[in-house]
Design an enzyme around this catalytic site. Structure first.
Site, PDB file in Angstrom:
ATOM      1  N   GLY A 230       0.835  -1.202   0.000  1.00 19.00           N
ATOM      2  CA  GLY A 230       0.000   0.000   0.000  1.00 19.00           C
ATOM      3  C   GLY A 230       0.864   1.245   0.000  1.00 19.00           C
ATOM      4  N   ALA A 231       1.942   1.197   0.781  1.00 24.34           N
ATOM      5  CA  ALA A 231       2.878   2.315   0.855  1.00 24.34           C
ATOM      6  C   ALA A 231       4.157   1.816   1.514  1.00 24.34           C
ATOM      7  CB  ALA A 231       2.279   3.478   1.642  1.00 24.34           C
ATOM      8  N   MET A 232       5.234   2.597   1.400  1.00 28.76           N
ATOM      9  CA  MET A 232       6.511   2.226   1.987  1.00 28.76           C
ATOM     10  C   MET A 232       7.190   3.458   2.553  1.00 28.76           C
ATOM     11  SD  MET A 232       8.699   0.033   2.815  1.00 28.76           S
ATOM     12  CE  MET A 232      10.175   0.479   3.711  1.00 28.76           C
ATOM     13  N   GLU A 233       7.651   3.329   3.817  1.00 29.25           N
ATOM     14  CA  GLU A 233       8.125   4.466   4.596  1.00 29.25           C
ATOM     15  C   GLU A 233       9.554   4.866   4.310  1.00 29.25           C
ATOM     16  OE1 GLU A 233       8.717   0.782   7.375  1.00 29.25           O
ATOM     17  OE2 GLU A 233       7.285   1.437   5.864  1.00 29.25           O
ATOM     18  N   ASN A 234      10.016   4.814   3.069  1.00 27.49           N
ATOM     19  CA  ASN A 234      11.379   5.250   2.765  1.00 27.49           C
ATOM     20  C   ASN A 234      11.620   6.622   3.385  1.00 27.49           C
ATOM     21  OD1 ASN A 234      11.570   2.980   0.828  1.00 27.49           O
ATOM     22  ND2 ASN A 234      10.177   4.242  -0.367  1.00 27.49           N
TER      23      ASN A 234
ATOM     24  N   GLU B 237       2.585   5.948   7.517  1.00 26.30           N
ATOM     25  CA  GLU B 237       3.945   6.033   6.969  1.00 26.30           C
ATOM     26  C   GLU B 237       4.754   7.131   7.654  1.00 26.30           C
ATOM     27  OE1 GLU B 237       4.794   3.569   5.229  1.00 26.30           O
ATOM     28  OE2 GLU B 237       2.730   2.877   4.999  1.00 26.30           O
TER      29      GLU B 237
ATOM     30  N   GLU C 126       5.607  -2.133  12.845  1.00 26.38           N
ATOM     31  CA  GLU C 126       4.319  -2.045  12.155  1.00 26.38           C
ATOM     32  C   GLU C 126       3.147  -1.942  13.122  1.00 26.38           C
ATOM     33  OE1 GLU C 126       4.219  -1.261   9.278  1.00 26.38           O
ATOM     34  OE2 GLU C 126       6.133  -1.900   8.424  1.00 26.38           O
TER      35      GLU C 126
ATOM     36  N   HIS D 101       6.347   6.208  10.877  1.00 29.21           N
ATOM     37  CA  HIS D 101       7.588   5.451  10.729  1.00 29.21           C
ATOM     38  C   HIS D 101       8.821   6.345  10.605  1.00 29.21           C
ATOM     39  CE1 HIS D 101       6.334   1.326  10.553  1.00 29.21           C
ATOM     40  NE2 HIS D 101       5.539   1.488   9.515  1.00 29.21           N
TER      41      HIS D 101
END
Length: 965
Positions: free
Chosen positions: A349-353, A386, A408, A389
């Site tokens: 769904g999304a990624m916390e880069n 996100e 998470e 994070h």
């Protein structure tokens, strides 16, 4: 934070110049790469490409005793900083391949003498020599660097191994350089490509997904979360594109490399961070931005999406959410900018880069005219998740993936706090009960569940790591952390959290480090008392699987706890050092009056204040603040039922939902009668609130799945019709015959429930209403008369009760949609048709990326399996294509387990159980990856379903028949 080492700007420029000189070599190498790949016919997921000059001995003699045979890196060397230069090609080469070329160097410190450098490297072609792979080792001290004896790749553990003639010296620093070529594939992993159409022209985006083990597919690196380092990134790209990474751009220059005009974008060095939050993107996107407190905030998306103002809402809520977390954590946002980008192809769904968060388009973009309330809420909560994070996960990072739940679970809890700050009128914090607590109860009540924190040796291989990205980590983590915050109180929890983040900033921790700082906050706050230390209390919730059911006998005051299992006959083969006993914080009320919190600290206790008589009643676990279920003696159950039937608003919305959910699940576990559970729903014809209705419908869904192929279904539908009709008529009135939108956020959701269920069970006028709206749209496709909130329900219902014409219209609208959330609604609705030939055709479409994007393939199959007509078709389809599906969609995907869960939800016969077990047996050689546990759970659930249906079918039929007469 320890001392940070990175290459200075002048040295960096020098290295960049050298990099340009080396690029001619790299371009030649790319041609060799094409030939090698064509010769070997490598498919996505096959692992590292082996050169024919690789030394035979290390790659063929595979002994588990060797360091490179183990999945965890040795502790002899640790990275300090990287310089990475990447050049993605957004046009295919003569062989039709998209590639990227690159050059990297890593400075590392030697902690122990060793003659081995082991570094992750997968799916990359490195330059080669007669003795192996060409890498260069430099010494940053006075002594010369050891001579490289040989190098080789280990495909199984994804390592580049460098064997030295002499040993590295402890306390010294060295630099390892490499040049490489990789494929910019469409596999949604590592550095990959995403495609979309703009004005009839195909556009390509180079983007990345490094979590959990994919950075190694982009450049050689120490790809473990504890191996933090500083990254200096340079991206070479075509002049008509923009390059993004974690840091701000510090320099953008035009250059000519080997006759090719390019831009060279250099980024500021990152903070010390893990490889899994790295990000690299090259695209032709547009952006909108704002500056708040000297922080640059940008939203990136396709140009049309930005022009249509689909990014405005995300930009508006990002600043407030970041400000909330800064205050909540008492820690300033640690970076100079916050980029968020919506990608056409993205698996998660999304990624916390860190500093460059990537999203599916549906999770970031909101069209103020065409999107629904649900779309808006999803954008808010995902952004809040996100951004949480950025501190918890990125600033302070888990030591290893066995503690993923802390990352998470924490973000899944505080996302409700961040979203509530951004949208205070939504009352969104209550919804954690539906979307996390009740959701995970169903999984954690299985004998095949697992603890939140698993031993490190259980989580080694990439598939095992991917498997940790599951409901237990996210939703149980959220539920348990919420419980912890409740019994400590939110101010104490936030105080301990701030201390933890400031102490371990830019470092790594294990979960017990958080307990230490929360304990300090307790001891520093007068008046806060807990019966044991935070560590003692929480270990019982994190180190053993499952949760308790607390049984209260209000006649005697006796209170007991037992491990709750949906199937009481199932065998738990995972031992617990705590003997499945928890320290249980119980908030409760007596006859409407809140009482002092009580702690249940052993299996059985007697607490006299919980004794009642006459018309008095007890309700425990108020607002479901604790992670446990509650059972009562029959007298108290009957008193609670009486309250529901006479004056249901005497109980809170959450507790009305809790009574229903607890009762249905206690009945499945044979702790109360099925009839008693069904009685909790009799009052619903008077209920107007969303959360109790949603709790009921989710529990009723189990009955639907078990009985929609039997005679019970007719009686169930009849009962549901008489319960839903008053709600349907209520919303018809308050919306002035469907012309207005309800004011309250959750009422908008309950209106959707009312229409969807009413049409399904045949409430007069509902289907005609729906089909009329859909027909109006079909007659004038440029004007859709359906309100965005109702589109999903209307599309599904119209297609379900329509034919090929309705389906084909939806397909055309799906292919032409420029709004991701609209395309998602149509994709789901097309699975609602009752025509088998359409469903079979749709299944074939799922594995054709030109029709259904790879990111959407497995969820589309699940949508089809939800349909009672589509379930056997989807099951046969997946069985016959398992090898292909697993290779192309399952390897490395942490959402893949949901495919098995989704297809087998209806399984409730001996024949289906046999088919499931045969499927497992027949595909052992293929594997199941992150779906391994899901398959075991599917077998367990099917076994339990068979028993439940056998024992309850007659009683359920009788009850629904009598109540609907």
């Amino acid at each position: 934070m320890g001392k940070v080492y990175y290459i200075s700007k002048n040295i960096g420029i020098g290295l960049l110049v050298l990099g340009f000189i080396a690029l001619a070599t790299i371009i030649a190498l790319s041609i060799a790469y094409d030939k090698e790949r064509a010769k070997n016919k490598v498919k996505p997921g096959d692992g590292a490409l082996e050169s024919t000059s690789t030394p035979a001995l290390p790659t063929t003699a595979f002994t588990p005793k060797e360091p490179w045979d183990r999945y965890r890196l040795p502790d002899s060397i640790i990275p300090v900083s990287y310089n990475v230069t990447l050049w993605p090609r957004l046009q295919p080469n003569a062989q039709g391949l998209y590639i990227f070329t690159g050059r990297s160097s890593v400075i590392f410190g030697c902690m122990k003498e060793t003659d081995l450098i082991i570094i992750h490297c997968s799916k990359l072609n490195l330059t080669t020599t007669s003795s192996g792979y060409h890498v260069k080792l430099n010494s940053l001290g006075h002594a010369p660097a050891p001579t490289i004896r040989s190098t080789w790749l280990v495909v199984k553990t994804e390592y580049l191994v460098v064997l030295l003639q002499q040993k590295l010296q402890a306390g010294s620093k060295y630099e390892l350089e490499a040049e490489f070529v990789g494929e910019l594939a469409d596999d949604l992993q590592g550095f990959y490509r995403s495609e979309y159409m703009q004005d009839g022209v195909k556009k390509v985006v180079a983007t990345s997904q490094m979590q959990a083990t994919h950075a190694r597919k982009t450049f050689p690196c120490f790809d473990e979360p504890a191996m933090k380092a500083v990254f200096s990134v340079t991206i070479i790209h075509s002049p008509d594109t923009v390059a993004l990474s974690n840091g701000k751009e510090t320099d953008i220059t035009d250059s000519l490399i080997d006759g090719v005009r390019v831009k060279v974008t250099t980024f500021e060095p990152t903070e010390r961070m893990s490889t899994y939050v790295l990000a690299f993107i090259v695209c032709d996107f547009a952006e909108i931005q704002s500056n708040q407190n000297n922080l640059l905030i940008r939203i990136w998306a396709q140009r049309k999406a930005i022009a249509d103002k689909q990014g405005d809402y995300a930009l508006n809520v990002t600043g407030p959410i970041l400000q909330f977390y800064e205050h909540y954590y008492n820690t300033t946002y640690p970076l100079s900018k916050s980029d968020q980008i919506a990608l056409p192809d993205f698996h998660a769904g999304a990624m916390e880069n860190w500093g460059l968060v990537t999203y599916r388009e549906t999770a970031l973009l909101y069209d103020p005219i065409l999107s629904s309330t649900g779309n808006k809420e999803r954008v808010t909560t995902v952004i809040a998740h996100e951004l949480a994070h950025m501190w918890f996960g990125n600033l302070v990072t888990l030591q290893w993936w066995n503690d993923l739940w802390l990352n998470e679970g924490f973000a899944s809890y505080v996302e409700y706090l961040g979203a509530d700050y951004a949208e205070p009128t939504w009352n969104i914090k209550d919804q954690i009960i539906l979307y996390d607590v009740q959701k995970v109860f169903a999984v954690d009540a299985l004998a095949s569940s697992h603890p939140l924190s698993r031993p490190e040796d259980e989580v080694n291989e990439p598939a095992q790591i991917s498997e940790m990205f599951n409901t237990i980590s996210y939703s149980k983590g959220a539920a348990v952390i919420r419980m912890l915050s409740e019994f400590l109180t939110e101010p104490v929890f936030a105080q301990g959290l701030s201390s933890y983040l400031n102490t371990f900033a830019f470092g790594n921790t294990v979960y017990t480090d958080l307990w230490v700082h929360l304990q300090q906050a307790v001891e520093n706050t007068p008046g806060v008392q807990i019966p044991h230390s935070v560590d003692d209390i929480m270990n019982r919730w994190t180190l053993q699987m499952g949760f308790p059911v607390v049984t209260i006998d209000t006649r005697t005051g006796s209170i007991t706890q037992n491990h709750f299992l949906l199937d009481p006959d199932s065998v738990v083969d995972r031992p617990s050092q705590f003997n499945y006993t928890w320290f249980v914080p119980i908030k409760w009320i007596k006859t409407g009056v809140e009482q002092q919190q009580y702690w249940l600290l052993q299996k059985t206790d007697t607490y006299h204040p919980m004794r009642v008589s006459g018309s008095d009643w007890i309700l425990a676990n108020t607002n479901v603040s604790g992670y446990f279920r509650v059972n009562y003696d029959l007298d108290n159950w009957n008193r609670l039922l009486s309250i529901l039937n006479l004056n249901h608003q005497e109980l809170s919305v959450i507790n009305r939902a809790q009574i229903i959910d607890d009762a249905f699940n206690l009945a499945r576990a044979k702790m109360i009668s099925t009839t008693l559970a069904l009685k909790t729903t009799k009052y619903l014809f008077k209920e107007r609130d969303y959360i109790p209705w949603e709790s009921f419908l989710r529990n009723l869904d189990y009955y639907t799945l078990m009985f929609d192929r039997t005679e019970v279904y007719g009686a169930l539908q009849a009962y549901l019709k008489q319960q839903i009709q008053p709600l349907f008529e209520y919303f018809q009135t308050v919306t002035e015959n469907w012309t207005r939108v309800p004011t309250i956020h959750t009422d908008q959701y309950n209106q959707i429930n009312a229409i969807g269920i009413a049409c399904n069970v045949g409430v007069d006028g509902c289907r005609e209403l729906i089909k009329g709206w859909y027909r109006q749209w079909m007659d004038n496709q440029d004007h859709n008369p359906i309100h965005p909130n109702l589109k999903s329900t209307v599309y599904c219902t119209a297609i379900a009760f329509g034919g090929a014409e309705e389906w084909n219209f939806a397909w055309r609208m799906f292919k032409n949609s420029t709004l991701a959330s609209e395309a998602s609604r149509l994709r789901s609705a097309m699975a609602c048709t009752k025509l088998p030939w359409l469903l079979n055709r749709y299944l074939e479409y799922t594995l054709d990326p030109t029709k259904i994007r790879k990111q959407d393939a497995t969820s589309t199959i699940q949508y089809i399996a939800r349909n009672v007509v589509g379930m056997p078709l989807a099951w046969n389809f997946v069985r016959s294509r398992w090898s292909f599906i697993f290779q192309h969609y399952g390897k490395g995907s942490f959402s893949f387990s949901s495919l098995i869960n989704g297809i087998t939800r209806r399984f409730s016969t001996e024949f289906e159980l046999q088919e499931l077990e045969k499927f497992k047996e027949d595909n052992q050689h293929v594997g199941f990856g992150s779906a391994t546990l899901a398959l075991e759970q599917a077998i367990e659930k099917t076994t339990a379903n068979i028993k439940w249906v056998t024992e309850n079918e007659a009683e359920v039929l009788r009850w629904f028949t009598e109540e609907s007469a």
